[in-house]
Design a protein around this motif. Sequence first.
Motif, PDB file in Angstrom:
ATOM      1  N   VAL A 273       0.830  -0.626   0.141  1.00 55.34           N
ATOM      2  CA  VAL A 273       0.190  -0.027   0.077  1.00 55.34           C
ATOM      3  C   VAL A 273       0.965   0.949   0.174  1.00 55.34           C
ATOM      4  N   ARG A 274       1.801   0.934  -0.212  1.00 54.32           N
ATOM      5  CA  ARG A 274       2.698   2.217  -0.243  1.00 54.32           C
ATOM      6  C   ARG A 274       2.795   3.647  -1.122  1.00 54.32           C
ATOM      7  N   GLY A 275       2.195   4.541  -0.595  1.00 57.58           N
ATOM      8  CA  GLY A 275       1.656   5.360  -1.522  1.00 57.58           C
ATOM      9  C   GLY A 275       0.180   5.825  -1.651  1.00 57.58           C
ATOM     10  N   LEU A 276      -0.147   4.258  -1.289  1.00 58.80           N
ATOM     11  CA  LEU A 276      -1.767   5.026  -1.391  1.00 58.80           C
ATOM     12  C   LEU A 276      -2.741   5.546  -0.548  1.00 58.80           C
ATOM     13  N   GLY A 321       3.356   1.906   4.904  1.00 52.03           N
ATOM     14  CA  GLY A 321       3.542   3.042   3.368  1.00 52.03           C
ATOM     15  C   GLY A 321       2.271   3.713   2.780  1.00 52.03           C
ATOM     16  N   ALA A 322       0.714   3.503   3.841  1.00 55.17           N
ATOM     17  CA  ALA A 322       0.277   4.508   3.151  1.00 55.17           C
ATOM     18  C   ALA A 322      -0.101   5.489   4.026  1.00 55.17           C
ATOM     19  N   GLU A 323      -0.743   6.487   2.962  1.00 55.65           N
ATOM     20  CA  GLU A 323      -1.209   8.186   3.930  1.00 55.65           C
ATOM     21  C   GLU A 323      -2.400   7.475   4.162  1.00 55.65           C
ATOM     22  N   ILE A 324      -2.600   7.969   5.603  1.00 54.22           N
ATOM     23  CA  ILE A 324      -3.759   7.992   5.666  1.00 54.22           C
ATOM     24  C   ILE A 324      -4.876   9.690   6.273  1.00 54.22           C
ATOM     25  N   VAL A 325      -5.884   9.947   5.477  1.00 52.02           N
ATOM     26  CA  VAL A 325      -5.855  11.068   5.833  1.00 52.02           C
ATOM     27  C   VAL A 325      -7.181  10.974   5.953  1.00 52.02           C
ATOM     28  N   GLU A 326      -7.316  12.029   7.136  1.00 52.46           N
ATOM     29  CA  GLU A 326      -8.380  12.292   8.618  1.00 52.46           C
ATOM     30  C   GLU A 326      -9.437  13.105   7.893  1.00 52.46           C
ATOM     31  N   PHE A 504      -8.203  -5.105  -3.312  1.00 55.47           N
ATOM     32  CA  PHE A 504      -8.382  -5.910  -2.728  1.00 55.47           C
ATOM     33  C   PHE A 504      -6.409  -5.931  -2.417  1.00 55.47           C
ATOM     34  N   ARG A 505      -6.193  -5.183  -3.152  1.00 57.91           N
ATOM     35  CA  ARG A 505      -4.350  -4.596  -3.033  1.00 57.91           C
ATOM     36  C   ARG A 505      -4.456  -4.093  -1.374  1.00 57.91           C
ATOM     37  N   ILE A 506      -5.312  -3.272  -0.729  1.00 54.90           N
ATOM     38  CA  ILE A 506      -5.067  -2.796   0.462  1.00 54.90           C
ATOM     39  C   ILE A 506      -5.175  -4.276   1.562  1.00 54.90           C
TER      40      ILE A 506
END
Lengths: 529, 106
Positions: A273-276, A321-326, A504-506
């Motif tokens: 998930v890097r970059g998602l 590596g995912a970016e979490i947007v709150e 699916f990837r996440i």
Amino acid sequence: MSTPIPFLPAHEIARQVRSGELSARQVTEAVLEHIARVDGIPGQLGGDPQAEPDKVHAFITLTAKRALTQAETVDARIAAGEDPGPLAGVPFTVKDIFTVEGTPSTAASRMLANFIAPYTATPVERLENAGAVMLGKVNLDEYTFGSSSESSAFQPSPRNPWNLDRVPGGSSGGSTAAVAAGEGALSLGTDTAGSIRQPAAFCGVVGVKPTYGRVSRYGLIAFGSSLDVPGPVARNVTDAALMLQVMAGADPHDSTAVTLPVPDYLSGLEKGVRGLRIGLSPDYFRITYPDPQDGSLREEALPEAIRTAVLKAAEALAAQGAEIVEDVPMPHTRYGIPAYFVISRVEAASNLHRFDGVKYGYRTSQPVADLREMYRKSRGEGFGVQPKLRILMGMYVSAAQYSEQYYNRALRIRTLIRRDFERVFDPAGAYRLDALLTPTTPTTAFPMQDVYGDSVLMQYADQLTVPANHAGIPGLSLPGGLDAEGLPLGIQLLGPDFSESTLFRIGRAYEKATAEEAWRATTPKIVHG
Amino acid sequence: MQEEITPELFEHLVELAALELTPEEGEYLRAQLNKQLQAVHELQAIPLEEGIPPASHGVSYTPESSPPPREDAWKPYPNVEALLSQVPETEEGYIVVPDIPHEALS
């Protein structure tokens, strides 16, 4: 200790059958034996809802002989050196709202109890052509109208394998109960307001609502034609992706099945998930519902365990590596159910007019004076209260004098719900999300008979899933842990149109990140019993 | 509170819906309809600007995603007997229904 056959993942069964380590017949026999041990009597007309409370009761019709014949065909193809298909020997069940030629296709209704389908639904046909072995038809809410599977005319209705006093959810409750209990590695369900994702969350399995139009509806007995989507139920993300791969794509029999190419859902599965960019919205952490006593609107925060499961999932994905947007605003989420009360009823009333006792299905045996009386009596006796409720509501809100106030208004609010998603998924917008991460359900599985009868409260079980149906976008429900009572918690991913690959990837990244957590090793009670 | 679906209106809906209900069913269904409509009334409070169109589908169809119209071709079903065996009442291959209500035109 090696995993018993009924609990092997679908992709593992297919690999072993294709390589000759297992035969399709061996797999089918092992799963049929397991079903005989855990399922109990199938649902039947006039059956006792309380019969065998220690069993799952996922099935309406077990097609054991047909399954064994199919398995032998798969084995014969392998022996002949032919390609048996990507789902070779994988046992699956079908929600009894799909037609399968030569089998009873009942919609869990007295109206269709004697109906033997003359053709096979496209998704079922594609699964069988891919080598999968159909074990039978599983129970649901009558015509899919419910969120607990209790409204089935075929009793006993399914029970939750994690706690047999709880509902499995619905309407695809037979599908999710079966998959959770090892009665088939996969099941074909349908999702109109959350009918795959909500029971998947309640039963601790993976449920996919594909984008509207991604999977053909040919052979699906229609409820809400602009909302219904067939989709996979599985025990892991890889199996769900494999199943959708086989089912998805254009179909000359369904003009709403889109002609866009189907991507390879498996090739990107392990990409991480890097970059998602994954969003969290406060509007999915509370529910608004009418008080069962006085009807006044109540707003409540979700139970702490559900909230925590989602936030922990966000942390796990951030660590990958995912970016979490709150604080992503989804202001029209709460209107999903009231709008659905209108739109789905109008579509249901229209679809249910075809059941009239003339060409197939139930016809009254009482003497009648004329055709109209035959319609009224046949429909009065053939439908249970949930279909009747939907027909009456649909007639009312679409009547000429009320439709501006109700139906047209609801359709315009549907536009606003869709725009909430378009805004946050817009690649040039302020949020630029690849997916939203939310809870699947506002509660865990509720006790049997606790909500049934209150049609309003029951519908609000779908408050966090129905916006995706209005918008047409895909959704994926994943097991996200267990609460203090040992009941499964569901987390949901929602993405832009046709973004199943990303979801699916996440989902797969989340599975890997939590693979060692203790709850992953816990299995439903029934499995030990 | 005033009920939106009165017993008279309910009777009319039951007629339109081609249903016949037991008194218990009627009572339950009318109460549930009124309850659902109460929930639906939440929609009335939403300000709707002029230009917001109705959405009959969530996902829009484009030329790339839409299948071409199907050929208008007749395809006979191979097993007519199987289809007719599903019909509640037949006679010499015809589907039998009770009298169709009609008014004689003078």
